[in-house]
Motif scaffolding. Sequence first.
Motif, PDB file in Angstrom:
ATOM      1  N   UNK A 163     -12.159  19.663 -17.662  1.00 53.31           N
ATOM      2  CA  UNK A 163     -12.685  18.325 -17.940  1.00 53.31           C
ATOM      3  C   UNK A 163     -12.990  18.176 -19.423  1.00 53.31           C
ATOM      4  N   UNK A 164     -12.898  16.922 -19.873  1.00 53.84           N
ATOM      5  CA  UNK A 164     -13.291  16.582 -21.241  1.00 53.84           C
ATOM      6  C   UNK A 164     -14.179  15.348 -21.167  1.00 53.84           C
ATOM      7  N   UNK A 165     -15.409  15.533 -21.564  1.00 51.83           N
ATOM      8  CA  UNK A 165     -16.403  14.466 -21.485  1.00 51.83           C
ATOM      9  C   UNK A 165     -16.482  13.909 -20.064  1.00 51.83           C
ATOM     10  N   UNK A 166     -16.409  14.799 -19.088  1.00 51.29           N
ATOM     11  CA  UNK A 166     -16.533  14.442 -17.681  1.00 51.29           C
ATOM     12  C   UNK A 166     -15.246  14.010 -17.012  1.00 51.29           C
ATOM     13  N   UNK A 167     -14.215  13.728 -17.787  1.00 47.44           N
ATOM     14  CA  UNK A 167     -12.940  13.240 -17.237  1.00 47.44           C
ATOM     15  C   UNK A 167     -12.009  14.410 -16.927  1.00 47.44           C
ATOM     16  N   UNK A 168     -11.368  14.372 -15.759  1.00 51.00           N
ATOM     17  CA  UNK A 168     -10.421  15.409 -15.387  1.00 51.00           C
ATOM     18  C   UNK A 168      -9.157  15.285 -16.239  1.00 51.00           C
ATOM     19  N   UNK A 169      -8.838  16.349 -16.979  1.00 52.76           N
ATOM     20  CA  UNK A 169      -7.658  16.321 -17.845  1.00 52.76           C
ATOM     21  C   UNK A 169      -6.617  17.358 -17.444  1.00 52.76           C
ATOM     22  N   UNK A 170      -6.985  18.296 -16.562  1.00 50.33           N
ATOM     23  CA  UNK A 170      -6.017  19.266 -16.055  1.00 50.33           C
ATOM     24  C   UNK A 170      -6.521  19.865 -14.752  1.00 50.33           C
TER      25      UNK A 170
END
Length: 368
Positions: free
Chosen positions: A239-246
């Motif tokens: 996650x990046x800043x709470x967002x799923x990125x992988x």
Amino acid sequence: MTGHHISTKYELSSAPDVKIIDPLADSRWDQFVENHPFGLICHLSGWKRVLEASFSHMKGHYLVLTNHNNDSIRAALPVYEVKSIITGKRLVSIPFATNCDPLISANEDMKQLLNAAIELSEKLGCSRIEIRALASGQLIQDGRIGSVVFNKTHQLSLEGGPEEIIKKFTRKARWTIKQSAKNGLEFQVAGNEKDVSEFYVLYFKTRKRLGLPPQPYLFFKLLWEIFSPSKHITLLFVRHEGRLVAGLLMFKFKDRCSWDYLALDEMANHLNVSYFGVWEAIKLACSEGYKLFDFGRTGIGNEGLMNFKGRWGTTIMDLPQYYYPKEVCLNLNSPEAATSYKIIKQISKNVPDPVFQLMGKFLYQHLG
């Protein structure tokens, strides 16, 4: 015979010592898989449950040889009847598995199992038999079958732990891993079906971007339901800043950990999320005591992915596919080179999401 389940629907006169069992009802099967050196998660009875519940065009037939003195299983060849008006009716061992060697230890056992598979294919009206392998090649050799290699696998030994493993990576990989650690990325082990759903949303977008129709959500849901209680499957998030990125879906069995499905947010490519996620997955596998990290199957024509997986100090191995009759091999080409494959890729990238979903549902009723 308590706990044994032998099917008598198909009598195999060409191989009288071979029986067909139902691994879901036969108490010997999963223990046999656990003890066999070629045994993988795709051989377990749960895999049959997943496939037959997810894909109505598949039915598994588990061919086994037993020891006469105690009725224990000594060799086996699981094959699936795959029905399709497009690709033809065939027997496949084993659908949607990266590699799935016949569970054999002698060429003579393979000959008997192949005899049985050929007779079964004739009774079922199948045009060919496909056997996928990795380590059992020398034991499969038979003049009646041919082979092709359209895929490779990259495998990384986890001996020595992270400090020694990273020394085997290319300079580019080590540098990128170091940079990714500065990008505010968070590594997370998923824990429930809600996480599976979140993974599938990103996986769907990834497949659309690549022009590859997706497997149905039910397939992933059942994999999770059946294999997560035994910890044979793990879902890893970045996650990046709470967002799923992988997201990486990992299979774990015996001393082997394999990365089989990947989802990536292309808007986060600049954060080097793939390097971060794979390195964290490798470190986790080390901490859990696994000895081998398998990067999964890669088509020989996928130069970008071949190069990426080759930067991790991996050993590259062929994933041969064996066919009966051997003449089938004369008409086979790498899937990536097929005109139909290229057309489907181009269409997939441009159709609306609901149509793309339907494409996946339709195509995966013919694949295996």
